[in-house]
Write a protein that holds these residues in place. Sequence first.
Motif, PDB file in Angstrom:
ATOM      1  N   LEU A  13       0.834  -1.205   0.000  1.00 10.41           N
ATOM      2  CA  LEU A  13       0.000   0.000   0.000  1.00 10.41           C
ATOM      3  C   LEU A  13       0.870   1.256   0.000  1.00 10.41           C
ATOM      4  O   LEU A  13       0.560   2.233  -0.689  1.00 10.41           O
ATOM      5  N   ALA A  14       1.952   1.232   0.754  1.00  9.33           N
ATOM      6  CA  ALA A  14       2.863   2.382   0.782  1.00  9.33           C
ATOM      7  C   ALA A  14       3.468   2.622  -0.598  1.00  9.33           C
ATOM      8  O   ALA A  14       3.662   3.776  -1.005  1.00  9.33           O
ATOM      9  N   ALA A  15       3.743   1.552  -1.342  1.00 13.44           N
ATOM     10  CA  ALA A  15       4.298   1.691  -2.686  1.00 13.44           C
ATOM     11  C   ALA A  15       3.263   2.246  -3.669  1.00 13.44           C
ATOM     12  O   ALA A  15       3.620   2.927  -4.629  1.00 13.44           O
ATOM     13  N   VAL A  16       1.981   1.960  -3.426  1.00 12.27           N
ATOM     14  CA  VAL A  16       0.909   2.490  -4.280  1.00 12.27           C
ATOM     15  C   VAL A  16       0.679   3.968  -3.997  1.00 12.27           C
ATOM     16  O   VAL A  16       0.469   4.763  -4.909  1.00 12.27           O
ATOM     17  N   HIS A  17       0.721   4.325  -2.731  1.00 13.67           N
ATOM     18  CA  HIS A  17       0.440   5.708  -2.313  1.00 13.67           C
ATOM     19  C   HIS A  17       1.758   6.414  -2.008  1.00 13.67           C
ATOM     20  O   HIS A  17       2.193   6.491  -0.867  1.00 13.67           O
ATOM     21  N   VAL A  18       2.388   6.937  -3.047  1.00 14.88           N
ATOM     22  CA  VAL A  18       3.680   7.592  -2.886  1.00 14.88           C
ATOM     23  C   VAL A  18       3.498   9.102  -2.812  1.00 14.88           C
ATOM     24  O   VAL A  18       2.585   9.658  -3.431  1.00 14.88           O
ATOM     25  N   PRO A  19       4.354   9.779  -2.033  1.00 13.67           N
ATOM     26  CA  PRO A  19       4.272  11.242  -1.988  1.00 13.67           C
ATOM     27  C   PRO A  19       4.353  11.826  -3.401  1.00 13.67           C
ATOM     28  O   PRO A  19       5.133  11.370  -4.236  1.00 13.67           O
ATOM     29  N   GLY A  20       3.501  12.787  -3.655  1.00  8.24           N
ATOM     30  CA  GLY A  20       3.446  13.406  -4.974  1.00  8.24           C
ATOM     31  C   GLY A  20       2.573  12.648  -5.953  1.00  8.24           C
ATOM     32  O   GLY A  20       2.418  13.064  -7.093  1.00  8.24           O
ATOM     33  N   GLY A  21       1.991  11.540  -5.494  1.00  6.50           N
ATOM     34  CA  GLY A  21       1.114  10.749  -6.347  1.00  6.50           C
ATOM     35  C   GLY A  21      -0.241  11.404  -6.493  1.00  6.50           C
ATOM     36  O   GLY A  21      -0.449  12.555  -6.083  1.00  6.50           O
ATOM     37  N   PRO A  22      -1.174  10.662  -7.062  1.00  5.43           N
ATOM     38  CA  PRO A  22      -2.520  11.216  -7.255  1.00  5.43           C
ATOM     39  C   PRO A  22      -3.116  11.721  -5.929  1.00  5.43           C
ATOM     40  O   PRO A  22      -2.898  11.119  -4.879  1.00  5.43           O
ATOM     41  N   PRO A  23      -3.849  12.819  -5.997  1.00  5.92           N
ATOM     42  CA  PRO A  23      -4.382  13.437  -4.772  1.00  5.92           C
ATOM     43  C   PRO A  23      -5.587  12.677  -4.201  1.00  5.92           C
ATOM     44  O   PRO A  23      -6.729  12.951  -4.534  1.00  5.92           O
ATOM     45  N   VAL A  24      -5.290  11.705  -3.348  1.00  5.43           N
ATOM     46  CA  VAL A  24      -6.333  10.944  -2.663  1.00  5.43           C
ATOM     47  C   VAL A  24      -6.029  10.930  -1.173  1.00  5.43           C
ATOM     48  O   VAL A  24      -4.869  10.940  -0.765  1.00  5.43           O
ATOM     49  N   ASP A  25      -7.069  10.954  -0.370  1.00  4.73           N
ATOM     50  CA  ASP A  25      -6.979  10.773   1.078  1.00  4.73           C
ATOM     51  C   ASP A  25      -7.944   9.664   1.426  1.00  4.73           C
ATOM     52  O   ASP A  25      -9.117   9.718   1.018  1.00  4.73           O
ATOM     53  N   GLY A  26      -7.480   8.670   2.161  1.00  4.73           N
ATOM     54  CA  GLY A  26      -8.399   7.596   2.510  1.00  4.73           C
ATOM     55  C   GLY A  26      -7.847   6.679   3.563  1.00  4.73           C
ATOM     56  O   GLY A  26      -6.681   6.759   3.953  1.00  4.73           O
ATOM     57  N   VAL A  27      -8.723   5.795   4.012  1.00  3.49           N
ATOM     58  CA  VAL A  27      -8.380   4.870   5.084  1.00  3.49           C
ATOM     59  C   VAL A  27      -8.793   3.459   4.683  1.00  3.49           C
ATOM     60  O   VAL A  27      -9.791   3.276   3.978  1.00  3.49           O
ATOM     61  N   TYR A  28      -8.013   2.494   5.134  1.00  4.07           N
ATOM     62  CA  TYR A  28      -8.290   1.072   4.917  1.00  4.07           C
ATOM     63  C   TYR A  28      -8.768   0.494   6.242  1.00  4.07           C
ATOM     64  O   TYR A  28      -8.068   0.577   7.251  1.00  4.07           O
TER      65      TYR A  28
END
Length: 149
Positions: free
Chosen positions: A65-80
Motif C-alpha cells: 500500500l505504501a508503494a501504491v500511495h507515494v508522496p506526490g502521487g494522485p491526490p487521494v486521502d483515505g483509510v483502509y
Amino acid sequence: MSLDPAAAALATDRLNAVDAALPGLVESFWVTGSATSGDWRPGVSDVDFVALTSRVPTAADLAALAAVHVPGGPPVDGVYVADLADPPVAEEPAPHVQDGAFSTGPCGLCTPVGWLELRLRGVPLRGPAPAGVVPAPDPAALRAWLLGP
C-alpha cells in the motif's frame, strides 16, 4: 449521488492500482467528501475514500500500500478498514493515506463525523451502498467529538 467524472476516474485509478498490487484486499470502496457533494474541483481537491478490506493488512500488505500511495502521487486521502463494526478513531493507528503520505499511525480521517458522512453520502465504486453496511455512529460519541474536551 453521482461523482464528477474526473473524480471517479481518479478514484478508480487508485482502486485499480491497489488491486494490481494486492488482489482481493479491497472488498468495498466508497468515495466520500467533496467528490460526493458537488464541491470537488479538478486540480484543487483531493478524492476521499474508505476501503473495506477482506482482512487485517499484513506487514507485506502495508508495504505494498505504501508503494501504491507515494508522496506526490494522485491526490487521494483515505483509510483502509477491516472491521466496520469497530472502526478506528483518530487516536488509533490505521492504514491510511493523507496529503500524499501513507501511514499506519493515528488517522485523523477516522472520526465519528467521517463515519456518518460515509454512511449518508458515500458513493460505492465497489460493494454495496454504505448505508446498508456502515453502522450509525454512537450518538454520544458523535456529540462528544463535535463538542470537544
